[in-house]
Design an enzyme around this catalytic site. Structure first.
Site, PDB file in Angstrom:
ATOM      1  N   ASN A  20       2.197   9.736  18.640  1.00  0.00           N
ATOM      2  CA  ASN A  20       3.238   9.261  18.458  1.00  0.00           C
ATOM      3  C   ASN A  20       3.230  10.970  19.868  1.00  0.00           C
ATOM      4  O   ASN A  20       4.514  11.336  19.429  1.00  0.00           O
ATOM      5  CB  ASN A  20       2.383  10.677  17.285  1.00  0.00           C
TER       6      ASN A  20
ATOM      7  N   GLU B 124      17.338  12.969  17.646  1.00  0.00           N
ATOM      8  CA  GLU B 124      16.022  11.646  17.978  1.00  0.00           C
ATOM      9  C   GLU B 124      16.443  10.921  16.368  1.00  0.00           C
ATOM     10  O   GLU B 124      15.993  11.858  15.856  1.00  0.00           O
ATOM     11  CB  GLU B 124      14.644  12.736  17.879  1.00  0.00           C
TER      12      GLU B 124
ATOM     13  N   GLU C 129      14.701  13.634  13.683  1.00  0.00           N
ATOM     14  CA  GLU C 129      14.840  15.210  14.067  1.00  0.00           C
ATOM     15  C   GLU C 129      15.855  15.865  15.309  1.00  0.00           C
ATOM     16  O   GLU C 129      16.084  14.609  15.702  1.00  0.00           O
ATOM     17  CB  GLU C 129      13.155  15.711  14.505  1.00  0.00           C
TER      18      GLU C 129
ATOM     19  N   ASN D  64      15.414  18.094  18.669  1.00  0.00           N
ATOM     20  CA  ASN D  64      14.746  19.529  19.585  1.00  0.00           C
ATOM     21  C   ASN D  64      15.771  20.061  20.291  1.00  0.00           C
ATOM     22  O   ASN D  64      16.714  19.210  21.368  1.00  0.00           O
ATOM     23  CB  ASN D  64      13.745  18.068  20.584  1.00  0.00           C
TER      24      ASN D  64
END
Length: 644
Positions: A212, A252, A265, A267
């Protein structure tokens, strides 16, 4: 911009590059981030000591913590980042999902409430359907994140995710969502100002990941067309406007191969991979962040954003790709990146925070550098990246450049047929540098012969030898052993040029200014301009190029006959010991002396660079002796326990 800078640093970063570059530097505590970089009061004190008016948080540490800009504002200091409300709404992965749904952004099915324990996590996962993603609410950088295919993996992954989240972010909350099969990771760069203007600056494809954690990023994405790019960009801007976003940020998405996409999400900070966006837009994201933080209006509108060419970024990590990418620490005895700037039609850029002689410590992220190449087309950018990686010399620690170079030559990567499972699918048994084949093998054989010739000439120039060098004639016929392959060649000089003729009569000029001892051979082989890593080994050289690697030994015909008779040394068996695969801290010992264990059973947990690594039994057996204890710091290959 004419702005003076202040660096803060911990004990571990006393000699770091950013400390030397800044106008002033302030020491803020021990190596542990919890006692230095995560202590807000120490950052504010450093501002007060030096008169700093603003703080850029970078990425990691306090960059997405709402309390940080609030504390700075209370002290009269500007935060170069989004307002606290936007961080609160987007920085928390659970709250951001709710905000995205409210802004009509497509989201992945999942459970966003509080998960009480592992049993509760299993129940949720069963309802969503496997596979699922367990993810830290405050997470980032792959930490506190696990993919689970079964109830058993959910139980273990939940505990590990909570533990990593707590140690990395001080927040152990996790959530669970459906894991999209064969997904791609595509993100949209947005930037807003304090006057309500928000635009998007195209996308980045970040699908090449390991555990990840992103390994290679590119911009634009080979998947998207103009219509999909516009839809993703408009959704990203809608979300940013919904939370009054006023700085650089990244939305994202997980994307299907059919170009469907779902919000993952946001950032609320500058991304590690921001250089690829800068290279294709011509914009400096850090400068824009500083200007909008100072209250300036964005200097461009959406229609002014033009994407030009293609950019590829490789993350150069201090990790051993042949040991399942486990972290490596030590001193950089050699650190010589490729030359930056124009290179033919391409441009090379290297963002780094280390230098030769520096030390890679266990405390922080293992990234050494971000190597970026830009070119008019994707394939040209990839070719430039491969050449730049071949020219990047690092010694003293293990690193992932051989793996990155192999990726650049991989047909599936070059075709743009990507997914987040790429590395797992293409390297299921882990990474071993491939043996040279075809044109690469012929190229290396020719260079090996050229290097051997140069070394022989050098040796014969040493004073005091019995025979006058003028009376010495080299044997022109040579045998090159390149790993398991053998090449018969003839070496000749024509003026100052060296020519290598292979057994089939192919004549290859080999031209270079390389000198013995230099870690990178650069020159032309035939008509190809190449860079090749060179390291001395017993009776030969180790060569690495285009992802392939082999030991090369060059013999006369008679020497080759004799070398074939030499016995091969066998390596010893360490199968009765569990060795520490990386320098790290023993977090837990999960077995006892005398205990019977089955294959796959967890034996110990070792933490390195904030990632917890579960070491498992490779066969059935019985624990004889436990040599390490919890809290021990171990070197690579140090014994943790022994089997009967």
């Amino acid at each position: 911009m004419g702005i003076k800078t202040v660096a803060v640093y911990s004990d571990a970063d006393r000699d770091a590059v950013h400390v030397a570059m800044a106008d002033e530097a302030v020491h803020i505590g021990p190596a542990s981030a919890a006692e230095s970089y995560l202590v807000i009061d120490k950052i504010i004190d450093a501002c007060k000591q030096t008169g700093a008016q603003a703080v850029h948080p970078g990425y990691g540490f306090l960059s997405e913590r709402e309390s940080f800009p609030k504390a700075l504002a209370a002290a009269g200091i500007t935060f170069i980042g989004p307002n606290p409300g936007a961080i609160a709404a987007m920085g928390d992965k659970i709250e951001s999902k709710k905000a995205a749904a409210a802004a009509n952004v497509s989201t992945v099915p999942g459970f966003l409430g509080v998960i009480t324990d592992a049993e509760h996590a299993v129940k949720i996962a069963d309802e969503i359907g496997y596979p699922v993603m367990i993810k830290a609410s405050a997470g980032g950088g792959g930490k506190g994140m696990r993919i689970a295919e079964s109830a058993g993996e959910v139980k273990e992954g939940f505990d590990r995710a909570k533990s990593e989240a707590s140690s990395s972010f001080g927040d152990d909350r996790v959530f669970i969502e459906k894991f999209i099969t064969d997904p791609r990771h595509i993100e949209i760069q947005v930037i807003g100002d304090k006057h309500g203007n928000v635009i998007y600056l195209g996308e980045r494809e970040c699908s090449i990941q390991r555990r990840n954690q992103k390994v290679i990023e590119e911009a634009p994405s080979p998947l998207l067309d103009e219509e999909t790019r516009r839809k993703m960009g408009e959704q990203a801007v809608a979300l940013a406007k919904a939370v009054d976003y006023d700085s650089a940020g990244t939305v994202e998405f997980v994307a299907g191969q059919d170009k469907s996409f779902y919000f993952l999400e946001m950032n609320t900070r500058l991304q590690v991979e921001h250089p690829v966006t800068e290279m294709i837009t011509g914009l400096d994201l850090v400068e824009l962040m500083i200007r909008v933080a100072a209250g300036e209006t964005l200097p461009l509108a959406q229609d002014d954003v033009k994407l030009n060419g293609w950019a590829v970024e490789s993350r150069v990590y201090a990790e051993d790709p042949t040991r399942n990418f486990l972290p490596s620490i030590g001193r950089l005895t050699t650190y010589r990146p490729p030359a930056e700037g124009p290179s033919g039609e391409a441009i090379v850029r290297n963002d780094t925070g280390v230098e030769e002689g520096g030390e890679i410590a266990i405390h922080y992220d293992p990234m050494i550098a971000k190597l970026v190449t830009w070119a008019p087309t994707r394939l040209q950018a990839i070719e430039a990246q491969g050449t730049a990686l071949d020219a990047f010399a690092i010694d003293g620690i293990r690193h992932n450049i051989p793996f990155l170079a192999t990726l650049m030559a991989h047909p599936r990567w070059r075709e743009g047929n990507l997914s987040t499972g790429f590395i797992k699918e293409e390297f299921p048994e882990g990474f071993v540098a491939p043996a040279p084949e075809g044109a690469v093998a012929l190229r290396l054989a020719a260079v090996a012969a050229a290097i051997d010739h140069k070394l022989n000439v050098r040796k014969r120039g040493i004073s005091g030898q019995m025979r006058d060098p003028e009376l010495l004639h080299f044997e022109r016929e040579r045998v090159v052993h390149l790993g398991d392959q053998t090449f018969d060649v003839t070496v000749a000089t024509i003026g100052n040029d060296l020519v290598v003729t292979s057994a089939d009569g192919t004549v290859t000029p080999v031209l270079s200014d390389w000198r013995p001892g230099e870690p990178v051979w650069t020159g032309t082989v035939g008509e190809e301009q190449v860079a090749i890593q060179v390291r001395s080994v017993l009776n030969g050289v180790f060569l690495q190029h285009a992802g392939a690697a082999a030991n090369a030994r060059v013999y006369t015909r008679r020497e080759a006959e004799l070398a074939a008779l030499m016995p091969v040394k066998e390596t010893g068996d360490s199968g009765k010991q569990l060795l520490c695969p990386m320098p790290g801290l023993v977090k837990q010992i999960l077995v006892e002396e005398g205990q019977e264990v089955k294959v796959g059973e967890p034996l110990a947990i070792v933490e390195a660079m904030k990632m917890e690594n579960v070491l498992r039994a490779e066969r059935d057996g019985k624990i004889s002796t436990i040599a390490a204890k919890e809290g021990d710091s171990l070197a690579v290959d140090e014994v943790i326990l022994e089997f009967a």
